[in-house]
Design a protein around this motif. Sequence first.
Motif, PDB file in Angstrom:
ATOM      1  N   THR A 136     -62.656-135.605 -49.557  1.00  0.00           N
ATOM      2  CA  THR A 136     -63.764-136.340 -49.428  1.00  0.00           C
ATOM      3  C   THR A 136     -64.993-136.433 -49.307  1.00  0.00           C
ATOM      4  N   GLY A 307     -62.318-132.114 -56.730  1.00  0.00           N
ATOM      5  CA  GLY A 307     -62.020-131.071 -56.999  1.00  0.00           C
ATOM      6  C   GLY A 307     -61.961-129.425 -55.625  1.00  0.00           C
ATOM      7  N   GLU A 325     -57.107-132.423 -59.557  1.00  0.00           N
ATOM      8  CA  GLU A 325     -58.498-131.753 -59.653  1.00  0.00           C
ATOM      9  C   GLU A 325     -57.770-131.641 -60.762  1.00  0.00           C
ATOM     10  N   CYS A 331     -61.010-137.568 -61.013  1.00  0.00           N
ATOM     11  CA  CYS A 331     -61.751-137.005 -60.640  1.00  0.00           C
ATOM     12  C   CYS A 331     -62.874-137.532 -60.075  1.00  0.00           C
TER      13      CYS A 331
END
Length: 345
Positions: A136, A307, A325, A331
Amino acid sequence: MPRFARLRATEVRDVRPGLARMTLSDGSEAYALTDLCGPVGVGDELLVNASALELDLGSGGAHVVHTNLSAPYAGDDVPGRVMKARYLAEQLPVDAFEEAAGTGSDHLDVSVLPSLAGVRVVLCVLHSHALALAATVRDAVGVAPGYVMTDGGALPFVLSDLAAVSLERGTIATAVSTGQAFGAPIESVTAASGVAALARQNIDRVVVAPGPGHLGTASPLGFSALDLVGHAAVLDGLGAATALAVRASSDDERERHRGVSHHTRSMAALAPERTVVPVPARRAKRDAAWVETLGKRAIHMEPAAVGEALARSGLSVTSMGRPLERDQQACEWLGAAAAWLAASP
């Protein structure tokens, strides 16, 4: 005591440097750490450690090859004098960063503690969460963080399919196996040295977490990631900015891990005063109170989209057997920690 069985390999697959997976003559699955036991071929008779499967444990979900009885392995000559998996039959020497850093023209001054000022470090309870967080960050800023794998979970780095894919796709810049863990591109004796090794490569965003196979109990102190608190204290003392990635879940079947995990609360209570806890901005009023009650500073962050980042990176991440996700709270909290790490050091 460990339990062993003698079985034959009927199929060998998923071979990559240091690892092979196989089906055995009784239909069970096994894996071999081929740097320790050598290659395995179809028909080979194997002595396997059967303890985990006989106890019906989730860890690994397979037997572990101890010895290839058909082709005993004598090993290869490898550089290094630092022993990992010490005092086990499989102990192995590695070329550790600390040893190499003390030699040559670019050696470290061993009389001076290195400064980690300007380095940001997120400490993460679960291996899967750590590498999702790293992906991420890379998605957010275009620069991948480094990963330091502690010895709080699986010791062999090569055992993690997710780590192998993360290196291949560049969602982690490189990785360090520290403590008794072994097999990453860089070896170190301590987590602090591992972060210092990454800093010497101009990697100033780092995720520290155990390998796969986290051990947890219902006890507030009985979980393997508790050692991250000690790592945080040393890193804080060396000048790094540290943050705790909150383990949370919307759908964990165990009540103690639903919402914010009780293990996270233990870590926050024991972490250094300057270690911050990134909190999703929309949860700030409701969920920052427990952080502040424990004497820590909650940092309100707009979560990065975990996600979406995983989808763009092509990573498939599961946590406790479920697609990450699909877990909204996991998340959100990981996204807040990723946003903190992605910020300029």
